[in-house]
Every structure is written in structure tokens, then in C-alpha cells.
Design a protein around this motif. Sequence first.
Motif, PDB file in Angstrom:
ATOM      1  N   ASN A  45      42.320  28.478  29.682  1.00  0.00           N
ATOM      2  CA  ASN A  45      43.205  29.655  29.600  1.00  0.00           C
ATOM      3  C   ASN A  45      43.562  30.063  28.175  1.00  0.00           C
ATOM      4  O   ASN A  45      44.661  29.790  27.687  1.00  0.00           O
ATOM      5  CB  ASN A  45      44.507  29.416  30.390  1.00  0.00           C
ATOM      6  N   ASP A  54      26.648  42.475  22.116  1.00  0.00           N
ATOM      7  CA  ASP A  54      27.367  42.646  23.388  1.00  0.00           C
ATOM      8  C   ASP A  54      26.745  43.842  24.102  1.00  0.00           C
ATOM      9  O   ASP A  54      25.922  44.558  23.508  1.00  0.00           O
ATOM     10  CB  ASP A  54      28.873  42.905  23.132  1.00  0.00           C
ATOM     11  N   LYS A  96      43.867  38.295  32.583  1.00  0.00           N
ATOM     12  CA  LYS A  96      44.333  36.999  33.083  1.00  0.00           C
ATOM     13  C   LYS A  96      45.860  37.023  33.161  1.00  0.00           C
ATOM     14  O   LYS A  96      46.511  37.943  32.683  1.00  0.00           O
ATOM     15  CB  LYS A  96      43.880  35.903  32.136  1.00  0.00           C
ATOM     16  N   ALA A 101      29.557  36.710  28.755  1.00  0.00           N
ATOM     17  CA  ALA A 101      29.671  36.342  30.169  1.00  0.00           C
ATOM     18  C   ALA A 101      30.280  37.503  30.939  1.00  0.00           C
ATOM     19  O   ALA A 101      31.064  38.279  30.380  1.00  0.00           O
ATOM     20  CB  ALA A 101      30.552  35.101  30.341  1.00  0.00           C
ATOM     21  N   LEU A 160      23.077  44.882  23.130  1.00  0.00           N
ATOM     22  CA  LEU A 160      21.938  44.280  23.833  1.00  0.00           C
ATOM     23  C   LEU A 160      22.421  43.617  25.115  1.00  0.00           C
ATOM     24  O   LEU A 160      23.442  42.917  25.100  1.00  0.00           O
ATOM     25  CB  LEU A 160      21.279  43.208  22.959  1.00  0.00           C
ATOM     26  N   ASP A 161      21.660  43.786  26.183  1.00  0.00           N
ATOM     27  CA  ASP A 161      21.967  43.112  27.442  1.00  0.00           C
ATOM     28  C   ASP A 161      21.201  41.790  27.479  1.00  0.00           C
ATOM     29  O   ASP A 161      19.969  41.784  27.585  1.00  0.00           O
ATOM     30  CB  ASP A 161      21.558  44.019  28.616  1.00  0.00           C
ATOM     31  N   PHE A 195      37.013  39.454  24.088  1.00  0.00           N
ATOM     32  CA  PHE A 195      38.244  38.895  23.513  1.00  0.00           C
ATOM     33  C   PHE A 195      37.958  37.790  22.477  1.00  0.00           C
ATOM     34  O   PHE A 195      38.187  37.961  21.267  1.00  0.00           O
ATOM     35  CB  PHE A 195      39.110  38.373  24.666  1.00  0.00           C
ATOM     36  N   ILE A 196      37.444  36.655  22.924  1.00  0.00           N
ATOM     37  CA  ILE A 196      37.258  35.529  21.998  1.00  0.00           C
ATOM     38  C   ILE A 196      36.167  35.872  20.973  1.00  0.00           C
ATOM     39  O   ILE A 196      36.297  35.575  19.788  1.00  0.00           O
ATOM     40  CB  ILE A 196      36.904  34.230  22.762  1.00  0.00           C
ATOM     41  N   GLY A 197      35.102  36.550  21.441  1.00  0.00           N
ATOM     42  CA  GLY A 197      33.969  36.859  20.563  1.00  0.00           C
ATOM     43  C   GLY A 197      34.357  37.703  19.360  1.00  0.00           C
ATOM     44  O   GLY A 197      33.976  37.404  18.228  1.00  0.00           O
ATOM     45  N   ARG A 235      20.889  39.605  29.671  1.00  0.00           N
ATOM     46  CA  ARG A 235      20.216  39.216  30.916  1.00  0.00           C
ATOM     47  C   ARG A 235      18.708  39.429  30.789  1.00  0.00           C
ATOM     48  O   ARG A 235      17.939  38.967  31.622  1.00  0.00           O
ATOM     49  CB  ARG A 235      20.754  40.037  32.096  1.00  0.00           C
ATOM     50  N   GLY A 266      31.881  41.922  21.749  1.00  0.00           N
ATOM     51  CA  GLY A 266      32.707  43.062  22.162  1.00  0.00           C
ATOM     52  C   GLY A 266      33.885  42.606  23.005  1.00  0.00           C
ATOM     53  O   GLY A 266      34.732  43.404  23.397  1.00  0.00           O
TER      54      GLY A 266
END
Length: 320
Positions: A176, A32, A190, A73, A50-51, A12-14, A53, A10
Motif C-alpha cells: 500500500n 508508458d 486506493k 501494470a 509504448l504498449d 504513480f510510483i513510476g 504487451r 506515466g
Amino acid sequence: MEKILVTGAGGFIGHHMVRFLKKKGYWVRGVDIKYPEFSSPDEADEFLLLDLRNFRNAMEAVHGIDKVYNFAANMGGIGFITAVKADVMRDNVLINVNMAEACLRAGVKRIFFSSSACVYPTFKQTDPQVTPLKESDAYPADPDNEYGWEKLYSERVYQAYHEDYELDIRIARYHNIYGPEGTFEKGREKAPAALCRKVALAKDGDEIEIWGDGEQTRSFCYIDDCLEGTYRLMESDFEKPLNIGSDRLVTINEMVDIIAKIAGKSIKKKHLLDKPQGVRGRNADLTLVKEVLKWEPQISLEEGLKRNYQWIKEQLGIRN
Ligand code: NAD
């Protein structure tokens, strides 16, 4: 056909990686705690909320999967990671320990971990004209913030699983990454996205706020280059941490000037010296990655920022 799990799908990179892998013909599951903000979850064959953690959720995420790209993350730009420390450390350690263990138990063939240039020691980043950081510079350890300490610790978690249990791992240290469909407002953004937003919202001749004196330096890597490098790393046999980034060093002031030129505006800078600015200088040494993956960034900073600026301008509903 290999079945791939992309966590943080969910984000940016993913979500870009989900699209990239679908184009290559893989079956892809995205996971996500939220759906992608700027694209459809249907780009993945399956998208589970899904969480990670929670260990049971990590087991559900990896069920039936061959390879994992782990991007999940709790993170954000320098404003976020200097303000939120405990949650960043707790959440990300839990995610990474759970993912390593779940992959081992489920017999996943390989897991990729997205580490960061933030692992590099503060004492090597005190000068704007910094010597580019090579992979072996990470020790003796002295990361600038808790986010970097967590990444370094989690690298070691994956390496320990590799050494003790033969979990097959790949680790990139991203420097970055920026580009369209990344967050650009609300506090987790960022520098490139924040500066594109500020310039887009400014009128010709306006002043925008810059954090620090703007003479701090960084290098920036466009998302398409990051995806290609990450995929090559995943498909390689290289098991140690590897820089993925650019080695073109710019000051933040120079970056503002590039964006202002793209926008066709004259922009004045107001420097806010009390705002967080991170280390004084950071650049990537690409010697090893060039050798191992035959990869280096292809998209210039000017071209990447042009694409990012156009996209943010559209999101803000600005026509001219
Ligand atoms: P991002 O914040 O856009 O994506 C991270 C995703 O993880 C988010 O969608 C978030 O909802 C999800 N997530 C957070 N907690 C979760 C949980 N408990 N369970 C499941 N999902 C959870 O960040 P990004 O820029 O796409 O970064 C992806 C990865 O690359 C991260 O691990 C990040 O630390 C790393 N990285 C990124 C950069 C960069 O410049 N973007 C640089 C270095 C490292």
C-alpha cells in the motif's frame, strides 16, 4: 552514466521514480501507454508511448538501457482489481514475460519488478490483528485475488529467467504505497486517496461512505520511503523478493479519523458492507528488509496523509 528505463512512468510510483533518478544524475527513459497525469513527461530525458504487451515494443523500450525499473501494470484499488480480473491477468503477464525476455535479449544488466503484498495467502490474513507477513509466508500460495496470483506468477517468471539465463533481478513486494500525484478518482484509486477525497469534499459534520465495516486493517507506506527503499534494493545484491512497506497497522476507521483531524472536520462514517474490502487484515514484517537494506520508513502516517490530503484538496480546487 547508467541509462535507466522506468516503465509505467506515466503512473504513480513510476513518474516519482523518474524524478528521483533524475535528481541522482541518471539518464532516464520513461515508457508508458499514457503520459503522466500530474507531471510533465519532460522530467525524463526521453518518454516513449509504448504498449509493453507487444514484444517488439518491449524490445524498443529496453534498447541501449543498463537497468530497468518495471512498474508498468494494469491495476487499481480493491474496487478495480476485484471487478477486472481477466484483463489484469492477461495484460500483466504479457508485460512481465515480454520485459524479462526483452531484457535478456538486449543484455540489460538488471531488472527490478514491482510485486505486491497481494501475493500473500488469504488464510494468513483472516484477522484484523494479523501477524505481520514475512517474505517466506507467500507459500503455500493462496492469494486473495487474480492480481495477486499474477504477481506471484510473474515473480516466478523473473526467478526462472534468473536461474536458467542469469538475468539479474530484484523484486519488491509493495504494501500500500500512497502519496501526492497518485490517482484519487475515477475508480482506480486506493483507500488513502479515496478517503482523502471524500473527506475533502465533505462539510463539517457530514457522513462519508466507507467500504466494509472499517475494522479491516492495513499498513501504508509513503511514496518517498518507497522510492528510497526501491533504489536501495536495486543497488543491493539481494536477489529474493523483499517487503517494502510499513509495519504500523491501522483500521480503515482509524485512517478516516486521522484524515478528518488533518482536515479539521467532524466526519461521520456510513459503512457499506456489500462493497469489496479485500482481506481482513494485512501487515508487513520488515525484519528482512531492515537487515538487508538498512531501510525502514521515515515518514509517519499522519505526516504522509497530511501531504496527500493537501495535494488532493488542491486538485479538487478546495480552498479552506
Ligand atoms: P499506476 O497504475 O499508477 O501505474 C502503472 C502504470 O503502468 C500506468 O501509468 C499504466 O498506464 C501503465 N501501463 C499499464 N499497462 C501498460 C502497458 N501495456 N504498457 C505500458 N505501460 C502500461 O500504479 P502504481 O501505483 O504506480 O504501481 C506501480 C507498480 O507497483 C505496479 O506494477 C503495481 O502493481 C505495483 N504495486 C503498487 C502498489 C501501490 O500501493 N501503489 C502496491 C503493490 C504493487
